[in-house]
Design a protein around this motif. Structure first.
Motif, mmCIF file in Angstrom:
data_model
loop_
_atom_site.group_PDB
_atom_site.id
_atom_site.type_symbol
_atom_site.label_atom_id
_atom_site.label_comp_id
_atom_site.label_asym_id
_atom_site.label_seq_id
_atom_site.Cartn_x
_atom_site.Cartn_y
_atom_site.Cartn_z
ATOM 1 N N VAL A 25 -13.089 49.904 -12.506
ATOM 2 C CA VAL A 25 -12.199 49.850 -13.669
ATOM 3 C C VAL A 25 -12.013 48.394 -14.071
ATOM 4 O O VAL A 25 -12.156 47.490 -13.242
ATOM 5 C CB VAL A 25 -10.830 50.496 -13.374
ATOM 6 C CG1 VAL A 25 -10.981 51.970 -13.058
ATOM 7 C CG2 VAL A 25 -10.111 49.777 -12.232
ATOM 8 N N GLU A 26 -11.728 48.179 -15.353
ATOM 9 C CA GLU A 26 -11.320 46.847 -15.799
ATOM 10 C C GLU A 26 -9.840 46.700 -15.475
ATOM 11 O O GLU A 26 -8.992 47.369 -16.055
ATOM 12 C CB GLU A 26 -11.554 46.666 -17.299
ATOM 13 C CG GLU A 26 -11.136 45.292 -17.802
ATOM 14 C CD GLU A 26 -11.471 45.058 -19.260
ATOM 15 O OE1 GLU A 26 -10.566 44.666 -20.019
ATOM 16 O OE2 GLU A 26 -12.647 45.273 -19.632
ATOM 17 N N THR A 27 -9.534 45.853 -14.517
ATOM 18 C CA THR A 27 -8.155 45.745 -14.056
ATOM 19 C C THR A 27 -7.323 44.914 -15.029
ATOM 20 O O THR A 27 -7.820 43.975 -15.645
ATOM 21 C CB THR A 27 -8.092 45.139 -12.643
ATOM 22 O OG1 THR A 27 -8.818 43.903 -12.616
ATOM 23 C CG2 THR A 27 -8.686 46.094 -11.634
ATOM 24 N N PRO A 28 -6.042 45.256 -15.174
ATOM 25 C CA PRO A 28 -5.214 44.586 -16.177
ATOM 26 C C PRO A 28 -4.807 43.173 -15.786
ATOM 27 O O PRO A 28 -4.854 42.783 -14.608
ATOM 28 C CB PRO A 28 -3.990 45.494 -16.277
ATOM 29 C CG PRO A 28 -3.934 46.213 -14.973
ATOM 30 C CD PRO A 28 -5.352 46.371 -14.507
ATOM 31 N N VAL A 29 -4.420 42.422 -16.801
ATOM 32 C CA VAL A 29 -3.853 41.085 -16.643
ATOM 33 C C VAL A 29 -2.482 41.070 -17.305
ATOM 34 O O VAL A 29 -2.313 41.601 -18.405
ATOM 35 C CB VAL A 29 -4.771 40.016 -17.277
ATOM 36 C CG1 VAL A 29 -4.058 38.669 -17.393
ATOM 37 C CG2 VAL A 29 -6.050 39.860 -16.475
ATOM 38 N N ILE A 30 -1.503 40.489 -16.634
ATOM 39 C CA ILE A 30 -0.180 40.324 -17.227
ATOM 40 C C ILE A 30 0.199 38.854 -17.193
ATOM 41 O O ILE A 30 -0.233 38.106 -16.313
ATOM 42 C CB ILE A 30 0.894 41.162 -16.504
ATOM 43 C CG1 ILE A 30 1.009 40.755 -15.025
ATOM 44 C CG2 ILE A 30 0.586 42.653 -16.631
ATOM 45 C CD1 ILE A 30 2.197 41.389 -14.302
ATOM 46 N N ASP A 31 0.987 38.433 -18.166
ATOM 47 C CA ASP A 31 1.533 37.080 -18.157
ATOM 48 C C ASP A 31 2.832 37.067 -17.365
ATOM 49 O O ASP A 31 3.668 37.976 -17.487
ATOM 50 C CB ASP A 31 1.797 36.603 -19.590
ATOM 51 C CG ASP A 31 0.530 36.235 -20.327
ATOM 52 O OD1 ASP A 31 -0.425 35.772 -19.667
ATOM 53 O OD2 ASP A 31 0.481 36.410 -21.554
ATOM 54 N N TRP A 32 2.991 36.023 -16.566
ATOM 55 C CA TRP A 32 4.251 35.781 -15.847
ATOM 56 C C TRP A 32 4.761 34.439 -16.365
ATOM 57 O O TRP A 32 4.311 33.388 -15.922
ATOM 58 C CB TRP A 32 3.998 35.749 -14.354
ATOM 59 C CG TRP A 32 5.233 35.871 -13.501
ATOM 60 C CD1 TRP A 32 6.518 36.077 -13.913
ATOM 61 C CD2 TRP A 32 5.297 35.806 -12.066
ATOM 62 N NE1 TRP A 32 7.372 36.150 -12.845
ATOM 63 C CE2 TRP A 32 6.645 35.981 -11.701
ATOM 64 C CE3 TRP A 32 4.339 35.609 -11.076
ATOM 65 C CZ2 TRP A 32 7.063 35.960 -10.372
ATOM 66 C CZ3 TRP A 32 4.750 35.587 -9.749
ATOM 67 C CH2 TRP A 32 6.093 35.770 -9.403
ATOM 68 N N PRO A 33 5.655 34.453 -17.356
ATOM 69 C CA PRO A 33 6.051 33.210 -18.027
ATOM 70 C C PRO A 33 6.714 32.210 -17.087
ATOM 71 O O PRO A 33 7.343 32.586 -16.090
ATOM 72 C CB PRO A 33 7.024 33.688 -19.104
ATOM 73 C CG PRO A 33 6.713 35.131 -19.303
ATOM 74 C CD PRO A 33 6.286 35.634 -17.956
ATOM 75 N N ALA A 34 6.608 30.931 -17.447
ATOM 76 C CA ALA A 34 7.100 29.857 -16.587
ATOM 77 C C ALA A 34 8.584 30.011 -16.273
ATOM 78 O O ALA A 34 9.020 29.753 -15.145
ATOM 79 C CB ALA A 34 6.816 28.512 -17.233
ATOM 80 N N ALA A 35 9.373 30.425 -17.249
ATOM 81 C CA ALA A 35 10.806 30.577 -17.003
ATOM 82 C C ALA A 35 11.075 31.648 -15.956
ATOM 83 O O ALA A 35 11.961 31.494 -15.098
ATOM 84 C CB ALA A 35 11.526 30.914 -18.306
ATOM 85 N N ASP A 36 10.317 32.739 -16.011
ATOM 86 C CA ASP A 36 10.497 33.818 -15.038
ATOM 87 C C ASP A 36 9.992 33.400 -13.651
ATOM 88 O O ASP A 36 10.599 33.757 -12.630
ATOM 89 C CB ASP A 36 9.757 35.068 -15.495
ATOM 90 C CG ASP A 36 10.358 35.675 -16.759
ATOM 91 O OD1 ASP A 36 11.489 35.295 -17.124
ATOM 92 O OD2 ASP A 36 9.687 36.519 -17.373
ATOM 93 N N VAL A 37 8.877 32.665 -13.603
ATOM 94 C CA VAL A 37 8.371 32.182 -12.321
ATOM 95 C C VAL A 37 9.382 31.212 -11.708
ATOM 96 O O VAL A 37 9.635 31.247 -10.499
ATOM 97 C CB VAL A 37 6.993 31.515 -12.481
ATOM 98 C CG1 VAL A 37 6.499 30.955 -11.148
ATOM 99 C CG2 VAL A 37 5.982 32.515 -13.034
ATOM 100 N N ALA A 38 9.971 30.353 -12.545
ATOM 101 C CA ALA A 38 10.973 29.411 -12.047
ATOM 102 C C ALA A 38 12.185 30.141 -11.490
ATOM 103 O O ALA A 38 12.739 29.759 -10.443
ATOM 104 C CB ALA A 38 11.387 28.454 -13.164
ATOM 105 N N ALA A 39 12.611 31.201 -12.168
ATOM 106 C CA ALA A 39 13.750 31.968 -11.678
ATOM 107 C C ALA A 39 13.445 32.633 -10.345
ATOM 108 O O ALA A 39 14.322 32.782 -9.491
ATOM 109 C CB ALA A 39 14.147 33.020 -12.720
ATOM 110 N N ALA A 40 12.189 33.019 -10.169
ATOM 111 C CA ALA A 40 11.797 33.716 -8.945
ATOM 112 C C ALA A 40 11.519 32.773 -7.784
ATOM 113 O O ALA A 40 11.756 33.123 -6.619
ATOM 114 C CB ALA A 40 10.563 34.567 -9.210
ATOM 115 N N THR A 41 10.996 31.572 -8.088
ATOM 116 C CA THR A 41 10.481 30.705 -7.029
ATOM 117 C C THR A 41 11.058 29.296 -7.020
ATOM 118 O O THR A 41 10.870 28.561 -6.047
ATOM 119 C CB THR A 41 8.953 30.559 -7.155
ATOM 120 O OG1 THR A 41 8.653 29.811 -8.347
ATOM 121 C CG2 THR A 41 8.271 31.917 -7.229
#
Length: 330
Positions: A25-41
């Motif tokens: 299958v062609e596996t999906p790609v999602i964006d993880w925006p910088a603001a959300d990555v910063a909030a998480a990490t």
């Protein structure tokens, strides 16, 4: 001096994509925006997340296994195939053999995940257990010689590398603005295939390899300029722990086309697994979590301001083992 393979042309990669297309299958790609990555990490990074864990057989390995088996002659497929693996490549080879009307006999270490062993058997493979991964490599060669089975190598050779090359071509089509990729490294098949394709298709995109500190053979060889003796591997990321030393052919490709290697601790990998569960809602095995651990750790400064690819390369892990891994810091 080892000779380097030529960078694959786009049409050569597309030929492989066409060959295996009916079975992946062609596996999906999602964006993880910088603001959300910063909030998480706590680190602001703009990430493109490739969800290859949704691939058939649960990992990127299906691509290379299929390419290998589908290029065998009818007589070779009739004699069957064999493979050695901590789990993902064994599962992928079993799946690919069934898809190609062949049969797989796979060799795994006795301490391999019972879940992965069961997955192999569920798709029709015979499973042979060896004392450890080094003994498993010796046993798979014995089986190939004694039974005439084709050995589907877990990480060596262009037929194997062209599997991950299709992943890279697919990803660049989905996220053409990628500036860098961080790739988990075991034997080196994944990073070699990705690096060969990316440096052919988008040479400006930087490639970083990440290994567990307890299984850092390729990075040590990369920095030394030759395969070196390393301690026996000890890491929770068992799919990134082939027998040392690093494969010389793959090392040559890495030296030519990979920008650098870093290492991450098992403790940081566990943290990354928890972050991915909490914020991406993904329960992944340790190997793909090393990529995030590297991004928010040793690579954070070098990736600042770059659109970076996070590869979720597989998730062949059962709930109990996942829970056990994320429930401790040791």
């Amino acid at each position: 001096m080892l000779s380097l393979p030529e960078l694959p042309r786009p049409d050569a990669i597309d030929q492989v994509r066409a060959r295996i297309a009916a079975h992946i299958v062609e596996t999906p790609v999602i964006d993880w925006p910088a603001a959300d990555v910063a909030a998480a990490t706590g680190v602001a990074l703009d990430l493109s997340v490739k969800l290859e864990l949704f691939q058939r057989a649960g990992s990127f390995k299906a691509r290379g296994a299929l390419n290998n088996i589908l290029t065998l002659s009818a007589d070779q497929r009739a004699r069957g195939v064999t493979a050695v693996s901590a789990g993902n490549h064994a599962i992928a080879t079993a799946f690919a053999a069934r898809a190609a009307d062949s049969h797989a006999k796979v060799v795994m270490a006795a301490n391999a995940s019972p879940f992965r062993i069961a997955q192999c058997r569920a798709v029709g493979a015979d499973v042979v257990l060896a004392d450890d991964i080094a003994a498993a490599f010796a046993e798979v060669r014995r089986i190939a010689d004694a039974e005439g089975r084709a050995f589907i190598h877990p990480f060596r050779g262009m037929t194997t590398h062209m599997g991950p090359a299709t992943l890279a071509r697919e990803w660049l089509g989905q996220a053409p603005d990628l500036d860098a990729l961080v790739v988990p490294v075991g034997g080196g098949g994944l990073i070699c295939g990705i690096a060969l394709a990316v440096k052919s298709l988008k040479p400006s995109c930087r490639i970083f390899g990440v290994e567990p500190t307890g299984a850092a053979s390729m990075g040590a060889a990369f920095h030394a300029g030759r395969p070196v003796d390393t301690a026996p591997h000890a890491t929770i990321a068992d799919s990134l722990a082939p027998p040392p030393p690093a494969d010389a052919d793959n090392l040559a490709i890495c030296q030519a086309y990979v920008d650098d290697f870093v290492t991450v601790s098992d403790a940081d990998t566990r943290v990354a697994m928890r972050v991915m569960l909490a914020h991406l809602k993904l329960a992944v095995e340790p190997a793909p979590a090393t990529g995030l651990a590297a991004m928010i750790g040793p690579l954070a400064a070098r990736l600042a301001g770059r659109k970076t690819g996070l590869l979720i390369c597989g998730a062949n892990i059962d709930a109990a083992h996942f829970q056990a891994l994320i429930s401790t810091d040791e």
